[in-house]
Structure formats: structure tokens, C-alpha cells
Write a protein that holds these residues in place. Structure first.
Motif, PDB file in Angstrom:
ATOM      1  N   ARG A   1      -7.025  10.378  -8.920  1.00 20.45           N
ATOM      2  CA  ARG A   1      -6.522   9.913  -7.629  1.00 20.45           C
ATOM      3  C   ARG A   1      -7.660   9.398  -6.749  1.00 20.45           C
TER       4      ARG A   1
ATOM      5  N   ILE B   1      -0.710   6.428  -6.636  1.00 20.84           N
ATOM      6  CA  ILE B   1      -1.938   7.234  -6.682  1.00 20.84           C
ATOM      7  C   ILE B   1      -1.618   8.721  -6.648  1.00 20.84           C
TER       8      ILE B   1
ATOM      9  N   TYR C   1       0.806  -1.218   0.000  1.00 23.39           N
ATOM     10  CA  TYR C   1       0.000   0.000   0.000  1.00 23.39           C
ATOM     11  C   TYR C   1       0.837   1.265   0.000  1.00 23.39           C
TER      12      TYR C   1
ATOM     13  N   PHE D   1      -8.073   5.526  -5.599  1.00 20.33           N
ATOM     14  CA  PHE D   1      -8.048   5.236  -4.162  1.00 20.33           C
ATOM     15  C   PHE D   1      -9.346   4.582  -3.718  1.00 20.33           C
TER      16      PHE D   1
ATOM     17  N   LEU E   1      -0.036   3.907  -2.762  1.00 16.92           N
ATOM     18  CA  LEU E   1      -0.301   5.316  -2.464  1.00 16.92           C
ATOM     19  C   LEU E   1       0.654   6.222  -3.226  1.00 16.92           C
TER      20      LEU E   1
END
Length: 292
Positions: free
Chosen positions: A237, A228, A221, A241, A225
Motif C-alpha cells: 500500500r 490501494i 483518485y 501510494f 485509493l
């Protein structure tokens, strides 16, 4: 019943599950929540399996892993909730010694299986977001099947010693379990012997599962992230997400209570008994609810 609670015995023929001690008068009302959520969980999980089976476009790794998660949730909730309801509705507190060991195995096996499937889902999201063009070539059906088999074997083998360890201990104090189901460390605490082997093995499994799975999910993650936040627009984004938000909620609702419960049982001697009871029964509710 009083004789079975005070007489010395090596392996009791039955254990007595107390449900939620102190709230016996409210058991019927509590059971309404358990029964409703159990029915919703069954309907929801079978719906997931049916839709994925019939919809060809959903035959992709993420939905295969969701199906595995649905099956593990079905088994885990069925291993615990029906007996809890029989306690709440019919005061049927006795559980055969072998049945208790079987329930214990399924609880620990399929709880660990959920953890492994969450890792697989994190891997799928990492590949889908960080390497989208290679997703179909990396996570082929063959790779997904091997991941699923590895998760099943890891969990099945790691949970196997639990009932054998419990069976070897003498139980000369009581056969009353102050919970609604048979969990390894809860039953071991009733033994009148040096049970450090059981405790150490439980900690080994806890940290080998969580100690491997959580760092892998965390690293995945972090990479997700970063990918993203590097997307060009805010809408992109938020949309990307959003595909991971529910997964993150599942991760937190699964790992935090499990980790806290296991540690407080072994080291939290100053934690009030009522906290232990509420936490364990709350975990039972979460095992039914969290996949939904």
C-alpha cells in the motif's frame, strides 16, 4: 509617463507593470529567488526531457505526460519570469500592448494545459493501479497522442478570446498594471466600460476547466485509493501510494491558488489589495517551482 497615465485613450501603446508595489526597495533581493528558481526549473525540465528521450524504458504514457508537463512549464515560466526580472533588475516596466496580449494568451493557455495534463496523469495512474494488466492496451501511443492533442486544442481555443476581448475595451483611466505580468482580469479591471462579458467568459473558462478536470481527478483518485487500501500488505500500500503522492501535491499546489486567486479578483472586493499582489506573485513562483 504621467501623461500616458492620465490621458484618455482607446488602446494604449504600452502598459506599465509595477512589479510588487510597496516592495520596490527589495526588488533586487526578491529577484534572486525568482532567478534562482527559474534557472533550476529550466535545468530540471530540460533534464526530464533529455532523460525521457534517451532512456528507452521511460517511453511509457506516464513519462510522455510528464514531458508535456515539462514543456508547458518551460513555456509558462518563460512567458512571465524574464519580464519580471527585467522589472526587478532594470526597472523596465513598460510592455507593449500587443506583447501584453500575447503574454496573457500564453499564461491562460498553458495554465489550462497544465490542468489537462494533470487529468491525463490521473487517468494513467488510475489505469496503472486499478487495471494494471490492461494498461499497455488501454493507453497505447496512439491514445496518448490523441489525449495530448485534445488537451492542446482545448486550451488553445479556450484562451483565444481573452486577447480579443481585452482589445475591444477602451482604457481611459490608467495603463498601470499593479502586478508583474498581464493577466486577463487584471487588465480588464483597468477598462472604463461594462466588462461583464470578459468577466463572465473568464468565469466560464475557470469553471469549465476546473469544473470538469477536478471532478475527474477526484473520481480517479477515489478509485485509486480504494484499490490501494484493498492491497494485501502494508508495504504494498505504501509503495503504490508513493507513486501518486507527488502527483497529489502538484494537484493541490496548482488548483487551490488558481481557484482562490480568480474568485477573489472577481468577488473578493473586501480582500486587501496587498493580498491580491502577494498571491499573484506567489503564483508566479509556483509556476516555476511546482513541477520540480
Amino acid at each position: 509617463m504621467s501623461d500616458s497615465n492620465t490621458t484618455s485613450f482607446t488602446n494604449p501603446s504600452t502598459f506599465i507593470l509595477m512589479g510588487i508595489p510597496g516592495l520596490e526597495a527589495a526588488h533586487v533581493w526578491i529577484s534572486i529567488t525568482f532567478c534562482t528558481m527559474y534557472a533550476i526549473a529550466k535545468l530540471g525540465n530540460f533534464t526530464i526531457l533529455f532523460i525521457v528521450k534517451t532512456e528507452q524504458s521511460l517511453h511509457v504514457p506516464m513519462y510522455y505526460f510528464l514531458c508535456m508537463l515539462a514543456v508547458s512549464d518551460l513555456v509558462l515560466s518563460t512567458a512571465t519570469v524574464p519580464k519580471m526580472l527585467s522589472i526587478f533588475w532594470f526597472n523596465s516596466r513598460e510592455i507593449d500592448f500587443s506583447a501584453c496580449l500575447t503574454q496573457m494568451y500564453f499564461i491562460h493557455c498553458f495554465s489550462a494545459m497544465k490542468s489537462g495534463i494533470l487529468v491525463a496523469l490521473a487517468l494513467d495512474r488510475y489505469v496503472a493501479i486499478c487495471h494494471p494488466l490492461r494498461h499497455s492496451t488501454i493507453l497505447t501511443n496512439s491514445v496518448v497522442a490523441k489525449i495530448g492533442l485534445a488537451v492542446v486544442l482545448r486550451c488553445g481555443i479556450s484562451a483565444l478570446p481573452y486577447p480579443f476581448l481585452v482589445r475591444r475595451w477602451p482604457y481611459c483611466r490608467t495603463n498601470i498594471i499593479p502586478h508583474s505580468f498581464c493577466e486577463h482580469i487584471t487588465v480588464v479591471n483597468l477598462a472604463c466600460a461594462d466588462t461583464r462579458l470578459s468577466s463572465y467568459y473568464g468565469l466560464f473558462v475557470l469553471f469549465s476547466v476546473i469544473g470538469l478536470d477536478v471532478p475527474f481527478i477526484t473520481v480517479s483518485y477515489i478509485q485509486i485509493l480504494r484499490a490501494i487500501f484493498n492491497l494485501p500488505t502494508k508495504d504494498a500500500r505504501i509503495k503504490t501510494f508513493g507513486t501518486c503522492g507527488s502527483h497529489l501535491c502538484c494537484i493541490l499546489s496548482f488548483y487551490l491558488p488558481e481557484f482562490f486567486s480568480s474568485l477573489t479578483h472577481r468577488f473578493g472586493h473586501k480582500v486587501p489589495k496587498d493580498i491580491h499582489l502577494v498571491l499573484h506573485n506567489a503564483l508566479s513562483v509556483l509556476s516555476v517551482l511546482w513541477i520540480l
